[in-house]
Design a protein around this motif. Structure first.
Motif, PDB file in Angstrom:
ATOM      1  N   ILE A  48      -3.825  -0.973  15.669  1.00 43.64           N
ATOM      2  CA  ILE A  48      -4.976  -0.394  14.959  1.00 43.64           C
ATOM      3  C   ILE A  48      -4.866  -0.646  13.452  1.00 43.64           C
ATOM      4  O   ILE A  48      -5.832  -1.025  12.780  1.00 43.64           O
ATOM      5  N   VAL A  49      -3.674  -0.449  12.933  1.00 37.83           N
ATOM      6  CA  VAL A  49      -3.449  -0.612  11.497  1.00 37.83           C
ATOM      7  C   VAL A  49      -3.650  -2.056  11.054  1.00 37.83           C
ATOM      8  O   VAL A  49      -4.181  -2.333   9.966  1.00 37.83           O
ATOM      9  N   LEU A  50      -3.245  -3.004  11.917  1.00 40.26           N
ATOM     10  CA  LEU A  50      -3.341  -4.425  11.554  1.00 40.26           C
ATOM     11  C   LEU A  50      -4.731  -5.008  11.799  1.00 40.26           C
ATOM     12  O   LEU A  50      -5.032  -6.106  11.296  1.00 40.26           O
ATOM     13  N   ASP A  51      -5.550  -4.319  12.571  1.00 37.85           N
ATOM     14  CA  ASP A  51      -6.882  -4.836  12.897  1.00 37.85           C
ATOM     15  C   ASP A  51      -7.678  -5.062  11.605  1.00 37.85           C
ATOM     16  O   ASP A  51      -7.812  -4.169  10.770  1.00 37.85           O
ATOM     17  N   GLU A  52      -8.187  -6.274  11.449  1.00 36.60           N
ATOM     18  CA  GLU A  52      -8.900  -6.647  10.228  1.00 36.60           C
ATOM     19  C   GLU A  52     -10.076  -5.720   9.947  1.00 36.60           C
ATOM     20  O   GLU A  52     -10.402  -5.427   8.786  1.00 36.60           O
ATOM     21  N   LYS A  53     -10.745  -5.246  11.014  1.00 36.25           N
ATOM     22  CA  LYS A  53     -11.920  -4.396  10.843  1.00 36.25           C
ATOM     23  C   LYS A  53     -11.562  -3.016  10.287  1.00 36.25           C
ATOM     24  O   LYS A  53     -12.441  -2.287   9.802  1.00 36.25           O
ATOM     25  N   ASN A  54     -10.267  -2.654  10.342  1.00 34.43           N
ATOM     26  CA  ASN A  54      -9.859  -1.301   9.939  1.00 34.43           C
ATOM     27  C   ASN A  54      -9.194  -1.245   8.560  1.00 34.43           C
ATOM     28  O   ASN A  54      -8.673  -0.193   8.169  1.00 34.43           O
ATOM     29  N   GLN A  55      -9.197  -2.343   7.841  1.00 38.66           N
ATOM     30  CA  GLN A  55      -8.412  -2.387   6.605  1.00 38.66           C
ATOM     31  C   GLN A  55      -8.926  -1.426   5.532  1.00 38.66           C
ATOM     32  O   GLN A  55      -8.134  -0.852   4.775  1.00 38.66           O
ATOM     33  N   GLU A  56     -10.236  -1.235   5.461  1.00 38.11           N
ATOM     34  CA  GLU A  56     -10.758  -0.298   4.466  1.00 38.11           C
ATOM     35  C   GLU A  56     -10.337   1.128   4.799  1.00 38.11           C
ATOM     36  O   GLU A  56      -9.993   1.924   3.914  1.00 38.11           O
ATOM     37  N   ILE A  57     -10.348   1.443   6.107  1.00 32.40           N
ATOM     38  CA  ILE A  57      -9.920   2.787   6.545  1.00 32.40           C
ATOM     39  C   ILE A  57      -8.439   2.982   6.235  1.00 32.40           C
ATOM     40  O   ILE A  57      -8.026   4.028   5.706  1.00 32.40           O
ATOM     41  N   VAL A  58      -7.645   1.979   6.565  1.00 29.09           N
ATOM     42  CA  VAL A  58      -6.196   2.069   6.314  1.00 29.09           C
ATOM     43  C   VAL A  58      -5.920   2.193   4.815  1.00 29.09           C
ATOM     44  O   VAL A  58      -5.047   2.961   4.389  1.00 29.09           O
ATOM     45  N   ARG A  59      -6.666   1.432   4.004  1.00 26.15           N
ATOM     46  CA  ARG A  59      -6.459   1.486   2.556  1.00 26.15           C
ATOM     47  C   ARG A  59      -6.687   2.890   2.012  1.00 26.15           C
ATOM     48  O   ARG A  59      -5.964   3.359   1.122  1.00 26.15           O
ATOM     49  N   CYS A  60      -7.655   3.577   2.539  1.00 28.82           N
ATOM     50  CA  CYS A  60      -7.996   4.913   2.041  1.00 28.82           C
ATOM     51  C   CYS A  60      -7.132   6.018   2.653  1.00 28.82           C
ATOM     52  O   CYS A  60      -6.773   6.989   1.976  1.00 28.82           O
ATOM     53  N   MET A  61      -6.815   5.899   3.961  1.00 25.42           N
ATOM     54  CA  MET A  61      -6.179   7.012   4.680  1.00 25.42           C
ATOM     55  C   MET A  61      -4.745   6.747   5.114  1.00 25.42           C
ATOM     56  O   MET A  61      -4.018   7.673   5.463  1.00 25.42           O
ATOM     57  N   GLY A  62      -4.338   5.489   5.088  1.00 19.48           N
ATOM     58  CA  GLY A  62      -3.057   5.125   5.708  1.00 19.48           C
ATOM     59  C   GLY A  62      -1.844   5.800   5.115  1.00 19.48           C
ATOM     60  O   GLY A  62      -0.856   6.059   5.818  1.00 19.48           O
ATOM     61  N   TRP A  63      -1.878   6.120   3.806  1.00 20.12           N
ATOM     62  CA  TRP A  63      -0.695   6.706   3.172  1.00 20.12           C
ATOM     63  C   TRP A  63      -0.323   8.055   3.767  1.00 20.12           C
ATOM     64  O   TRP A  63       0.822   8.508   3.653  1.00 20.12           O
ATOM     65  N   ASN A  64      -1.273   8.715   4.466  1.00 24.65           N
ATOM     66  CA  ASN A  64      -0.974   9.999   5.113  1.00 24.65           C
ATOM     67  C   ASN A  64      -0.004   9.850   6.283  1.00 24.65           C
ATOM     68  O   ASN A  64       0.523  10.855   6.782  1.00 24.65           O
ATOM     69  N   LEU A  65       0.214   8.625   6.745  1.00 20.80           N
ATOM     70  CA  LEU A  65       1.131   8.391   7.871  1.00 20.80           C
ATOM     71  C   LEU A  65       2.582   8.251   7.415  1.00 20.80           C
ATOM     72  O   LEU A  65       3.483   8.109   8.257  1.00 20.80           O
ATOM     73  N   LEU A  66       2.832   8.306   6.132  1.00 26.91           N
ATOM     74  CA  LEU A  66       4.191   8.068   5.626  1.00 26.91           C
ATOM     75  C   LEU A  66       5.236   9.064   6.148  1.00 26.91           C
ATOM     76  O   LEU A  66       6.330   8.643   6.549  1.00 26.91           O
TER      77      LEU A  66
END
Length: 598
Positions: A48-66
């Motif tokens: 899910i994280v690597l999916d090209e279509k999800n990069q904007e979502i990951v950029r905004c929210m991904g840091w919460n997974l740290l």
């Protein structure tokens, strides 16, 4: 269930812009994403994280997974370890640097030394990438990161032995090496900025001694300077670095070298740091106060490193100049109670003195406060420090400091120390040195005006007296009294009445009135008191069926209770001391009578 919910929120957000994401979207992504990691679905999360279509979502929210990612990576035993590492690396590449910085720094906070070391090992490289991605406005963020890293580093135990450092049992060595690598690109950036600034100004190359910094304060440089100074005082000052003969390869010694080289690279003069006490009150460009920019403990640590451990990094200035600057560092270190600080203070003082010629310090230097305050601090080390090896080292360095004064300076120094030392053993040691100087003066060809004749008399008057007259506590002042008597006996034997080189025979009637007669009265009073105490104690012991316990105090300090036998033994010891003092006194009186009659 969590994976399905995560997929749903991601699919829904794919069609939205960043501004359209709701608080609920953030919450669902965070909770379900963390649950996926905790339940072992990191492979699916990675896709899910690597999916090209999800990069904007990951950029905004991904840091919460740290948080859960880093917990898995710290444990090192989860089967999903490679997937979690891949997710972390992708987040570092994609997410916004400021949010990543906050998330990573939160994950640094631990109290267990093992977890601290592993966290530093895991997070320094991601932190470095994030900070480098912040561009020219990274200075304050770097300062915050360096402060957090240093706080964690200071929680790690320091290796106390050579073997502990070699085995790196506390992981401090590894962490220090990794921190050196962490700051390297930022130091290089400061160097490049500095070079560009000089080129644009058409300035000349700066040397290593006392060159001005750039006129405009470089905030990145300032953060690195603060960090290096904090490392010196908070880490390296408490570490006992070993020389190459003792430990050929030392990561801690290498770390110390890298910190000093970093300081030099960002424009600090290393000799200027050592001699900062003599360079104060000069205009320094920038917004930091001098005490913040150059903390005294940091400067003391730098001086010790550069003069005692890593001597190759600077050229030594004239010895007396160097000694004057280092005395302030020495005083600071000797005034502390920690063993490592005192040890470093003694080493730095010794190293500074070794370079000065014997009799090379003139009397005018005693007008400088530190030339008196350091010996006073040294007296405290010699008398109250709980570590025997430091007391012995202190005495050795104290004698070395005496040897460096010329005869006039020795004379004044002895007078001052007799007034301010307030310790019988130290006063006795000073009196022994006075005797040695008089002996040198009286030898053929050894004449000097300060330890014979009229100049000597004020010094003798300071020595040949009882601090409290007949009421003086002879036991407390025994060292001073015995050395005074030994000096007087030497003078009476060595100096003929007809020659009177020392002036002792001119002064003898005063000495008898102010020293010998009061001492005789004091001995008689003390002996009578202790004999009466001994008689009472013996009678008390006889009158009681079992051994009693007696409370004894010295000054205001209450000593542990002692038995009657121990008390009797102590009283006999005191009486023996009075007999010993009296025997020397009687011998001096006999010698005086024989000399004067002859």
């Amino acid at each position: 269930m969590a994976l399905e919910q995560l997929s749903e929120v991601v699919q829904r957000c794919q069609a939205l812009s960043e501004n359209a994401y709701t608080t609920e979207d953030y919450d669902v992504f965070t909770v379900t994403g963390r649950t996926c990691i905790e339940e072992g679905n990191s492979l699916q999360l990675l896709s899910i994280v690597l999916d090209e279509k999800n990069q904007e979502i990951v950029r905004c929210m991904g840091w919460n997974l740290l948080p859960p990612l880093i917990q898995v990576l710290l444990k090192k035993e989860d089967k999903d370890l490679p997937h979690c590492l891949a997710i972390l690396n992708h987040l570092i590449e994609v997410c916004r640097p400021k949010e990543l910085l906050i998330g990573l720094l939160e994950q640094l906070e631990h109290d267990d030394p093992d977890t601290i070391a592993e966290s530093i090992h895991l997070l320094l490289s991601p932190l470095q990438k994030v900070l480098l991605g912040l561009g020219i406005r990274k200075a304050s963020s770097l300062g915050m990161a360096l402060s957090s890293v240093l706080d964690q580093l200071c929680k790690l135990p320091v290796p106390g032995t050579k073997e502990q450092e070699e085995d790196d049992v506390f992981s401090l060595c590894r962490c220090c090496s990794e921190i050196s690598a962490f700051i390297k690109p930022f130091v290089e950036e400061v160097v490049q900025n500095h070079s560009r600034g000089k080129s644009s100004e058409g300035g000349q190359m700066m040397g290593d001694l006392e060159k001005a910094l750039p006129h405009k304060e470089d905030e990145l440089r300032t953060e690195l300077l603060k960090f290096c100074m904090q490392v010196l005082s908070r880490v390296l000052l408490g570490v006992q670095l070993r020389d190459q003969d003792t430990l050929p390869e030392s990561p801690l010694r290498d770390f110390a070298s890298s910190i000093l080289l970093s300081l030099r690279s960002i424009g600090e003069s290393l000799p200027g740091l050592v001699h900062r006490p003599l360079l104060r009150h000069r205009q320094i460009p920038g917004f930091l106060e001098e005490e913040v920019r150059y903390p005294k403990e940091s400067l003391a640590c730098a001086a010790h490193l550069l003069l005692c451990t890593i001597c190759r990094l600077i050229c030594f200035p004239p010895p007396v100049y160097s000694l004057r600057a280092n005395l302030e560092h020495v005083h600071l270190l000797l005034s502390r109670t920690e063993e490592s600080r005192i040890q470093k203070g003694l080493e730095l003082y010794e190293k500074s003195l070794v370079r000065v010629e014997d009799c090379g310090l003139t009397v005018d230097l005693l007008e400088i406060k530190s030339f008196i305050s350091v010996p006073q601090a040294l007296v405290n080390v010699m008398t109250i420090c709980p570590h025997q090896h430091l007391r012995s080292k202190g005495l050795k360095v104290f004698q070395m400091s005496i040897d460096k004064f010329n005869t006039e300076a020795k004379y004044k120094f002895f007078l001052l120390m007799l007034k301010i030392s307030n310790h019988s053993g130290v006063e006795g040691y000073i009196i022994k040195n006075i005797k040695n100087q008089i002996d040198l003066a009286l030898k053929v060809g050894g004449s000097n005006p300060w330890f014979e004749g009229l100049h000597l008399l004020p010094l003798l008057r300071s020595v040949l007296r009882l601090p409290d007259g007949p009421e003086t506590d002879l036991l407390q002042y025994m060292d001073r009294i015995m050395e005074s008597l030994n000096l007087l006996r030497y003078l009476v034997i060595r100096d003929k009445v007809t020659e009177n080189q020392t002036g002792i025979w001119t002064e003898m009637y005063k000495i008898e009135d102010t020293f010998l007669k009061p001492l005789r009265v004091g001995i008689n009073m003390s002996r009578a008191h202790y004999e009466r105490e001994l008689l009472i104690t013996k009678e008390d012991k006889k009158s009681k069926a079992k051994e009693s316990s007696i409370s004894v105090s010295v000054g205001e300090e209450q000593l542990p209770n002692m038995t009657s036998d121990t008390h009797i033994q102590a009283l006999h010891s005191a009486l023996h001391t009075f007999d010993m003092i009296e025997s020397v006194l009687v011998r001096i009186e006999e010698l005086i009578e024989v000399k004067e009659n002859a």
